[in-house]
Design a protein around this motif. Sequence first.
Motif, short mmCIF file in Angstrom:
data_model
loop_
_atom_site.label_atom_id
_atom_site.label_comp_id
_atom_site.label_asym_id
_atom_site.label_seq_id
_atom_site.Cartn_x
_atom_site.Cartn_y
_atom_site.Cartn_z
N LEU A 1 1.07 -1.28 0.23
CA LEU A 1 -0.02 0.10 0.07
C LEU A 1 0.77 1.36 -0.07
O LEU A 1 0.60 2.16 -0.69
N PHE A 2 2.06 1.34 0.69
CA PHE A 2 2.75 2.41 0.96
C PHE A 2 3.56 2.55 -0.53
O PHE A 2 3.79 3.69 -0.81
N ASN A 3 4.06 1.45 -1.11
CA ASN A 3 4.56 1.48 -2.34
C ASN A 3 3.65 1.93 -3.32
O ASN A 3 4.35 3.11 -4.26
N SER A 4 2.50 1.77 -3.50
CA SER A 4 1.53 2.06 -4.34
C SER A 4 1.37 3.72 -4.19
O SER A 4 1.48 4.22 -5.22
N ALA A 5 1.33 4.26 -3.09
CA ALA A 5 1.01 5.61 -2.79
C ALA A 5 2.20 6.15 -3.12
O ALA A 5 2.40 7.39 -3.79
N LYS A 6 3.49 5.69 -2.84
CA LYS A 6 4.65 6.38 -3.18
C LYS A 6 4.70 6.70 -4.63
O LYS A 6 5.06 7.73 -5.06
N ILE A 7 4.41 5.58 -5.55
CA ILE A 7 4.47 5.67 -7.08
C ILE A 7 3.60 6.69 -7.43
O ILE A 7 3.82 7.46 -8.39
N TYR A 8 2.49 6.83 -6.85
CA TYR A 8 1.57 8.29 -7.04
C TYR A 8 1.77 9.21 -6.17
O TYR A 8 0.66 10.25 -6.53
N ARG A 9 2.94 9.71 -5.40
CA ARG A 9 3.11 10.69 -4.72
C ARG A 9 2.08 11.02 -3.84
O ARG A 9 1.76 12.22 -3.72
N MET A 10 1.50 10.13 -3.40
CA MET A 10 0.59 10.54 -2.26
C MET A 10 1.34 10.13 -0.96
O MET A 10 1.68 9.02 -0.65
N ASP A 11 1.30 11.23 -0.04
CA ASP A 11 1.89 11.08 1.22
C ASP A 11 0.96 10.59 2.14
O ASP A 11 0.21 11.53 2.82
N ILE A 12 0.87 9.35 2.36
CA ILE A 12 0.14 8.66 3.69
C ILE A 12 0.17 9.53 5.06
O ILE A 12 1.64 9.59 5.50
N PRO A 13 -0.66 10.04 5.61
CA PRO A 13 -0.36 10.83 6.88
C PRO A 13 -0.52 9.99 7.91
O PRO A 13 -0.81 10.33 9.16
N TYR A 14 0.17 8.77 7.81
CA TYR A 14 0.09 7.78 8.93
C TYR A 14 1.27 7.28 8.63
O TYR A 14 1.87 6.92 7.68
N THR A 15 1.87 6.45 9.76
CA THR A 15 2.93 5.56 9.64
C THR A 15 2.74 4.23 9.42
O THR A 15 1.34 4.02 9.38
N PHE A 16 3.54 3.52 8.89
CA PHE A 16 3.46 2.05 8.51
C PHE A 16 2.55 1.34 9.67
O PHE A 16 1.69 0.88 9.61
N GLN A 17 3.20 1.54 10.84
CA GLN A 17 2.59 0.95 12.21
C GLN A 17 1.29 1.41 12.44
O GLN A 17 0.33 0.51 13.01
N GLU A 18 1.03 2.57 12.22
CA GLU A 18 -0.24 3.11 12.50
C GLU A 18 -1.42 2.30 11.58
O GLU A 18 -2.42 2.01 11.87
N VAL A 19 -1.18 2.27 10.37
CA VAL A 19 -2.11 1.63 9.33
C VAL A 19 -1.92 0.22 9.64
O VAL A 19 -3.28 -0.22 9.53
N PHE A 20 -0.79 -0.25 9.88
CA PHE A 20 -0.83 -1.94 10.39
C PHE A 20 -2.14 -2.10 11.47
O PHE A 20 -3.02 -2.89 11.39
N ASP A 21 -1.80 -1.14 12.60
CA ASP A 21 -2.58 -1.30 13.84
C ASP A 21 -4.11 -1.05 13.60
O ASP A 21 -5.06 -1.83 14.03
N ALA A 22 -4.33 -0.14 12.60
CA ALA A 22 -5.56 0.35 12.21
C ALA A 22 -6.26 -0.82 11.44
O ALA A 22 -7.35 -1.14 11.89
N CYS A 23 -5.54 -1.44 10.82
CA CYS A 23 -6.35 -2.80 9.88
C CYS A 23 -6.46 -3.95 11.30
O CYS A 23 -7.65 -4.34 11.17
#
Length: 310
Positions: free
Chosen positions: A62-84
């Motif tokens: 997900l973070f890789n996809s966002a990076k390719i599209y210059r989307m800066d996810i306003p959460y850390t990897f761990q925050e998204v993981f925990d939210a899942c």
Amino acid sequence: MSAFDESAKVWFSGRFVDWKDATIHVMSHAVHYGSTVFEGVRCYDTPKGSAIFRLKEHVKRLFNSAKIYRMDIPYTFQEVFDACVETLKVNGWPDAYLRPLVFRGYHSLGVYPGDCPIEVVIGAWQWGKYLGEEALAAGVDVRVSSWTRMAPNTFPALAKCGANYMNSQLIKMEAMADGYIEGIALDSNGYVSEGSGENIFIIFDGDVLTPPLGASVLPGITRDTVITMAEELGYTVKESLIPREMLYIADEVFFTGSAAEVTPIRSIDRITIGSGCRGPVTEELQQRFFAYVNGELPDSYGWLTYMKFN
Ligand code: PPE
């Protein structure tokens, strides 16, 4: 009636909201320009409790996809993981399909996303067998699509972005209209690429073959799982260009995906594949796949995130 459980909660940019409140404005950037990237993850009801399969790898993609599209996810990897994990916990189903989605939200329109905020939502529902209840045992009938997968340097195939699924819809709708359950798309050079929502493997002369990442395929996590398992079982695995006609003369062909799991293909363009049912290598890999996701094999790669419901 909706296939969703509408009493569920959705994680919406940092907090849980009721299903009916998980809405966005029609003038959001994503609605007009397809500016989304997303994931699809399964959580299995195992004898040792509910377990999410390869969540780390999904969040990474997900973070890789966002990076390719210059989307800066306003959460850390761990925050998204925990939210899942939290999304599954609050909803409490023993098994579920999880859909984390990152999109450009509401501010202004115009192709340049400007100040449109990056929003993150995570929804979940209970999703049965992707290609039908019978598919895993009996296999499915598919066609080669008249639609080509996106060419290199057009829509990046390594990004799981919403817009790629307009191409997928063309493949899927054409297949369904013609009485097939799914289509196999070729890449822009005419080599086998992938299904509308699955990677593809063939068994050829006893080896396990799958198209390379350069053939406009999503770097599937189930694809990676199958490659790993096939090597464990002693098969030679080759990421190789596959001409269309190799599909017809392969011993076995199967799809892989988080939703589709390991689904045998029994015919392509009405040509019978192998003996016309699930082949022995497919069955072996399928059984091993379910043994891994159900925690029956030692989790030596750390693929499972066990959940404890309170
Ligand atoms: N190719 C495509 C185009 C694709 O959409 C998927 C997953 C895969 C390969 C396999 O990737 P992985 O799940 O990491 O093994 N498709 C997801 C969405 C399907 C849908 O209809 O929505 C999925 O399987 O969750």
